[in-house]
Design a protein around this motif. Sequence first.
Motif, PDB file in Angstrom:
ATOM      1  N   SER A  18      66.322  23.531  19.588  1.00  0.00           N
ATOM      2  CA  SER A  18      67.693  23.452  20.090  1.00  0.00           C
ATOM      3  C   SER A  18      68.523  24.670  19.711  1.00  0.00           C
ATOM      4  CB  SER A  18      68.357  22.189  19.552  1.00  0.00           C
ATOM      5  OG  SER A  18      68.381  22.223  18.139  1.00  0.00           O
ATOM      6  N   TYR A  59      67.303  14.107  33.530  1.00  0.00           N
ATOM      7  CA  TYR A  59      67.776  12.889  32.875  1.00  0.00           C
ATOM      8  C   TYR A  59      68.134  11.887  33.971  1.00  0.00           C
ATOM      9  CZ  TYR A  59      68.295  16.490  29.349  1.00  0.00           C
ATOM     10  OH  TYR A  59      68.061  17.544  28.513  1.00  0.00           O
ATOM     11  N   LEU A 111      76.765  19.542  24.801  1.00  0.00           N
ATOM     12  CA  LEU A 111      76.264  19.468  23.425  1.00  0.00           C
ATOM     13  C   LEU A 111      76.766  20.644  22.601  1.00  0.00           C
ATOM     14  CD1 LEU A 111      72.560  18.354  23.907  1.00  0.00           C
ATOM     15  CD2 LEU A 111      74.442  17.001  23.024  1.00  0.00           C
ATOM     16  N   ALA A 144      65.500  17.653  26.454  1.00  0.00           N
ATOM     17  CA  ALA A 144      66.731  17.443  25.686  1.00  0.00           C
ATOM     18  C   ALA A 144      66.734  18.327  24.444  1.00  0.00           C
ATOM     19  CB  ALA A 144      66.856  15.975  25.299  1.00  0.00           C
ATOM     20  N   ARG A 145      65.582  18.454  23.826  1.00  0.00           N
ATOM     21  CA  ARG A 145      65.476  19.275  22.623  1.00  0.00           C
ATOM     22  C   ARG A 145      65.812  20.730  22.950  1.00  0.00           C
ATOM     23  NH1 ARG A 145      60.313  17.193  19.977  1.00  0.00           N
ATOM     24  NH2 ARG A 145      61.585  15.376  19.527  1.00  0.00           N
ATOM     25  N   GLY A 184      69.341  21.634  23.371  1.00  0.00           N
ATOM     26  CA  GLY A 184      70.176  21.745  22.184  1.00  0.00           C
ATOM     27  C   GLY A 184      70.502  20.429  21.518  1.00  0.00           C
ATOM     28  N   ALA A 185      69.793  19.359  21.850  1.00  0.00           N
ATOM     29  CA  ALA A 185      70.090  18.070  21.237  1.00  0.00           C
ATOM     30  C   ALA A 185      69.287  17.894  19.955  1.00  0.00           C
ATOM     31  CB  ALA A 185      69.756  16.943  22.213  1.00  0.00           C
ATOM     32  N   GLN A 217      70.949  12.772  18.701  1.00  0.00           N
ATOM     33  CA  GLN A 217      71.520  12.914  20.048  1.00  0.00           C
ATOM     34  C   GLN A 217      70.486  12.572  21.108  1.00  0.00           C
ATOM     35  OE1 GLN A 217      72.882  16.917  19.413  1.00  0.00           O
ATOM     36  NE2 GLN A 217      75.025  16.315  19.620  1.00  0.00           N
TER      37      GLN A 217
END
Lengths: 368, 300
Positions: A74, A88, A103, B197-198, B201-202, B206
């Motif tokens: 991340s 998603y 985020l 998601a990783r 930036g999660a 999160q």
Amino acid sequence: MASVTLKSIKKSYTKDVQVIKGVDLEIKDGEFVVFVGPSGCGKSTLLRMIAGLEDITEGTLHIGDVLSNDIHASKRGIAMVFQSYALYPHMSVADNMAFALKLSGTSKEEIAQRVNKAAEILQITHLLERKPKALSGGQRQRVAIGRAIVRNPKVFLFDEPLSNLDASLRLNMRVELSKLHQDLGTTMIYVTHDQVEAMTLADRIVVFNGGIIQQVGSPLDLYENPSNLFVAGFLGSPKMNLLEAQLVGVEQGVAIVRLPKGVTLRAKVDAKRGKVSDKVTLGIRPEHLRLAIGDEAGAVPARVDLIEHLGDHVLAYVEIPGINEILSLKLTGHATDLKYGDAIRVVFPEENCMLFDNEGLVFTRTAG
Amino acid sequence: MATFTVRRVAGLSAHYAGLLLFMAFTTFPFLWALSAALSGDPSKIWLFPDAFVPNDLSLMWFKRVFEEMPFNTYLLNSTIMSFWTIIGVVVVSVMAGYPLARLKFPGRGLIFVAIIATLMLPSEVGIIPNFITLKNFGVWASSLQEALHLPSDWNMREWVGLNSYFGAIAPNFATAFGIFLMKQAFEQIPQDLVDAARVDGANELQIMWRVMVPVSIPSIAALTIFTLVNAWNDYLWPSIVMTGKEKLPLAVGVFNDLTGPFATSTSLVMAAIVMTVIPVLIFFAFTQRYFIGGLDGAVK
Ligand SMILES: Nc1ncnc2c1ncn2[C@@H]1O[C@H](COP(=O)(O)OP(=O)(O)OP(=O)(O)O)[C@@H](O)[C@H]1O
Ligand SMILES: [Mg+2]
């Protein structure tokens, strides 16, 4: 934007099996690099290590000037587009694209502005409110790319992004990706096993096999001057013709080889490190073989096995008596009146013949 | 073509007949209760099939339920307790199911087997230890209250000890079934989604709350309904823990007030039961739409 530097990178999933066996590679800032190789050779693994989704067993990875081995995915500032799109499902297209920005705490106005701009580039503005399940495959692919570009990442990673699309859509997206790279100028690393994608998109191609880099170079360089048999056989469609032969003479800038059953051919290569009577492999691309005109000297008699008319060109598969491999010839035009069983004579132009030694390494070509 | 249609119609008829039969089988107790509750004249409620048609239609019994017992108080108690049970169960199941499904750590398999093994124990084995624990909670709470010189009318003993909402529901929070259900749900989520998601930036938390949980809504909805029914019907444990009438849930209250040697009327009980069931049905109608398709469109 950033360069990516890999130094003797290794990866083992289990103790005894090494998947990546030492990769050294320097990817320059703004470069479009394509990884190609057969299935299971470790392309995805290497990409996932750059992304931070797999641990690096050994070696160092620098993104820009920063040693990134232990930086969490991340925090690496990279964006990745997955083969499966990985949208998603519970978020609208706009939210999918905005997720990373949210985020990172970007302001609402800036998010809206960047999402709209990316949507415009990809022509998905009218889809922004939809959920992924209401999109076609090509549209989902655009959203996945959009999700990557809104972030202005340092590096883009693509893992076979077009392999789920049909042929015509794939062509469109390929052109668009190419344009995108020209517009954004961001470093891109792209995994595919489609060699047309590799040839058309890449500034440089990296050919992998068995967890090792086989060759790195510009598409044309790799096509014209493969450094070994694997690369020679991997790039090009139809594949390069490869014939087993024996080295029978080494002259200044020319090697003379003999095919089984006594046919001798000349290749313009520097074969000084070879010895007479060494086993070698002769390689010649289908488009370089041609039919003899009249009774040209050095032409090899052969018999036609199969003809394929492809509109703009004709593929002829021919057999030379006493040689196991079927040769393919790519003949331009469609006026050829060849048919099954015809006896023909094939010319191997010496400046186009390549020669590989017993280990599969190429002899340097001397033809200009 | 004709035979095909005939066969089709015959097939469909059999299909629907089967479904109707099954529906009749599952709903008949409720219909019987409803009919009895609506019958002003209870003389026929034990006769078949007359019992299924309200005899002298009236709402009298429903009215009398409100007169004979504090129905609204019980309803409120049931609602409070079920609501917090659902929250507790979902939070515990999600937080326990996620690492079991997605993180690699030593002993993971063993822990999961141990959790599943508790399914083999009847819930009654927990009654005595839980009772003693709660009693101690109450004692500690009141000594804490004294030690801190808090106002005595706070009565902290009844926040966490016996006769507290907390005590009546907390033992139900950790359920093997819920953990199992959420583990299965999280395991189904494609790895690419987590990786995406990783890369976006999660961090792990999160990823869990903003991607995994929303995607698992159908499973969570199923768990919610299941938990609601269990909590709403829970009788034994609340009847042990709750000593004050003002904190009883419906299941206990209806039983205590309307049945037993001095029970006034079966019709009255039936009316109370019908009113007890209706909130669950309403809730079910509203959550139904969350049961479908959480992962549609994620990959490919
Ligand atoms: N999680 C894993 N555990 C163990 N082995 C793995 C794992 N992931 C990949 N491998 C192995 O690593 C090797 C390289 O896999 P990788 O996915 O990188 O191949 P690839 O080049 O991307 O192939 P493809 O073109 O089919 O996508 C394969 O032999 C695969 O079986
Ligand atoms: Mg792969």
